[in-house]
Write an enzyme that holds these catalytic residues in place. Structure first.
Site, PDB file in Angstrom:
ATOM      1  N   GLY A   1     -11.206  -6.145  -0.148  1.00  0.00           N
ATOM      2  CA  GLY A   1     -12.334  -6.082   0.773  1.00  0.00           C
ATOM      3  C   GLY A   1     -12.354  -7.120   1.864  1.00  0.00           C
TER       4      GLY A   1
ATOM      5  N   LYS B   1       0.623  -9.315  -9.086  1.00  0.00           N
ATOM      6  CA  LYS B   1      -0.593  -8.838  -8.413  1.00  0.00           C
ATOM      7  C   LYS B   1      -1.414  -8.096  -9.456  1.00  0.00           C
ATOM      8  CE  LYS B   1      -2.407  -6.538  -4.320  1.00  0.00           C
ATOM      9  NZ  LYS B   1      -3.385  -5.613  -4.945  1.00  0.00           N
TER      10      LYS B   1
ATOM     11  N   GLN C   1       7.515  -5.244  -4.091  1.00  0.00           N
ATOM     12  CA  GLN C   1       6.674  -5.024  -5.259  1.00  0.00           C
ATOM     13  C   GLN C   1       7.324  -3.981  -6.164  1.00  0.00           C
ATOM     14  OE1 GLN C   1       2.786  -2.825  -5.586  1.00  0.00           O
ATOM     15  NE2 GLN C   1       2.028  -4.875  -6.111  1.00  0.00           N
TER      16      GLN C   1
ATOM     17  N   MET D   1       0.842  -1.192   0.000  1.00  0.00           N
ATOM     18  CA  MET D   1       0.000   0.000   0.000  1.00  0.00           C
ATOM     19  C   MET D   1       0.877   1.242   0.000  1.00  0.00           C
ATOM     20  SD  MET D   1      -3.045  -1.202   2.631  1.00  0.00           S
ATOM     21  CE  MET D   1      -1.949  -2.104   3.761  1.00  0.00           C
TER      22      MET D   1
ATOM     23  N   CYS E   1      -2.626  -1.600  -9.646  1.00  0.00           N
ATOM     24  CA  CYS E   1      -2.898  -0.277  -9.082  1.00  0.00           C
ATOM     25  C   CYS E   1      -3.544   0.629 -10.121  1.00  0.00           C
ATOM     26  CB  CYS E   1      -1.601   0.352  -8.580  1.00  0.00           C
ATOM     27  SG  CYS E   1      -1.855   1.968  -7.805  1.00  0.00           S
TER      28      CYS E   1
END
Length: 338
Positions: free
Chosen positions: A216, A142, A73, A21, A103
């Site tokens: 989520g 990802k 990442q 993040m 992203c």
């Protein structure tokens, strides 16, 4: 430390990870999370390949050895640059290298990487092939289930097929389309709906490849539900805003029952970490800003947050502020509840 030669496809354990993040999962955040869980895979913020090649490598890529297992990442779309970034990162000892194909932010799109690469599976495959050729650890992807008007049945299958043929060791799939036109990244957190079943079907299509799910996931109970269908679960904002949920991860997810978290030890570790950071020119709030999500619903948590939020920003603030904040929390009751 994770045995970096072990491929996810043959991992005997279901996996849990904390999502990469931006602006959140820096080295201080990861150090905190590692105090709460020994086994959960931690991710760096995304590092652009160009930055890894030309930037301050120690600042961008360095991490505390206690963070293992930890994954880097990378962001980019040039196979040669990504390969060079992997070569550079290999000196730092990461346990996994991950390519960002998920992203949706404007900043990422302007660099022609992130979720927009869902439209170019062949290019992503070339990137993975180049990264695999120079990596001694698993190389993973990802991604999203699709972007904009793409059909997730086709888009996700096309990407998965392309990168698996090039040797990708795992796919972490955010189960929501990235909407690059017409929605802000914030709006895209809730719109369009999550489609977990699409990720479950991908796992059925590739039973010998590690497939992880993201998007989520609010708590470990839902993570356990997903693990009936996929190999791994990635938790994002929930793990950041309520980091305390990670304290049960080793027992619930990894069957590692070495006892509850020692909160006094967590306090001491964070104080020592902050002291080292301050001694090298950093500020206390660089560390404590990641800690305010601890102890939700625990007696004293409000005062804990107040102290960290106000006292850590004062000139000359030191590690004693962390001890002051922890002293306000009913740690005895928390340990008894565990």
């Amino acid at each position: 430390m994770t045995d970096s030669s072990t491929k996810y496809a043959v991992s005997p354990l279901p996996r849990l990870s904390v999502a990469p993040m931006m602006d959140w999962t820096d080295r201080h955040c990861r150090f905190l999370h590692r105090q709460l869980t020994r086994n959960t895979l931690l991710y760096t913020e995304m590092v652009v390949a160009d930055a890894a090649i030309h930037g301050d490598r120690a600042r961008l890529l360095g991490f505390n050895a206690s963070e293992h297992p930890v994954a880097l990442q990378l962001g980019g779309s040039d196979p040669d640059k990504l390969a060079e970034a992997v070569r550079i990162a290999s000196d730092f000892g990461y346990d996994e290298i991950n390519l960002n194909v998920g992203c949706p932010s404007d900043r990422v799109q302007s660099g022609t990487f992130g979720a927009c690469l869902m439209r170019e599976p062949d290019l992503v495959a070339r990137c993975i092939g180049a990264m695999k050729a120079v990596s001694d650890v698993p190389v993973t992807v990802k991604c999203r289930i699709g972007v904009d008007e793409q059909d997730p049945e086709i888009a996700l299958s096309d990407l998965a097929r392309a990168v698996i043929e090039e040797g990708a060791d795992a796919l972490w799939v955010h189960a929501r389309k990235a909407w690059l036109e017409g929605l802000s990244p914030k709006e895209n957190r809730d719109i369009p709906p999550l489609d977990y079943d699409r990720v479950y079907r991908l796992r059925q299509d590739y039973p010998n490849i590690f497939i992880g799910i993201n998007g989520g996931v609010p708590d470990l109970n839902q993570a356990l539900h997903h693990l009936n269908h996929v190999d791994g679960v990635m938790i994002g904002r929930a793990a950041y805003h309520n980091a305390q949920i990670l304290a049960d991860a080793d027992r619930l997810i990894f069957a590692d029952d070495r006892g509850p978290v020692d909160w006094d030890a967590v306090c001491s570790a964070m104080m020592a970490h902050a002291e080292t950071h301050i001694a090298t020119g950093g500020r206390l709030n660089h560390v404590t800003r990641h800690m305010v999500g601890l102890f939700q619903g625990v007696r004293g948590a409000r005062r804990f947050r107040q102290i960290l939020s106000t006292e850590s920003t004062r000139p000359g603030a030191g590690p004693e502020v962390i001890a002051q904040a922890f002293a306000e929390v009913d740690l005895a009751g928390l340990t008894a509840a565990a």
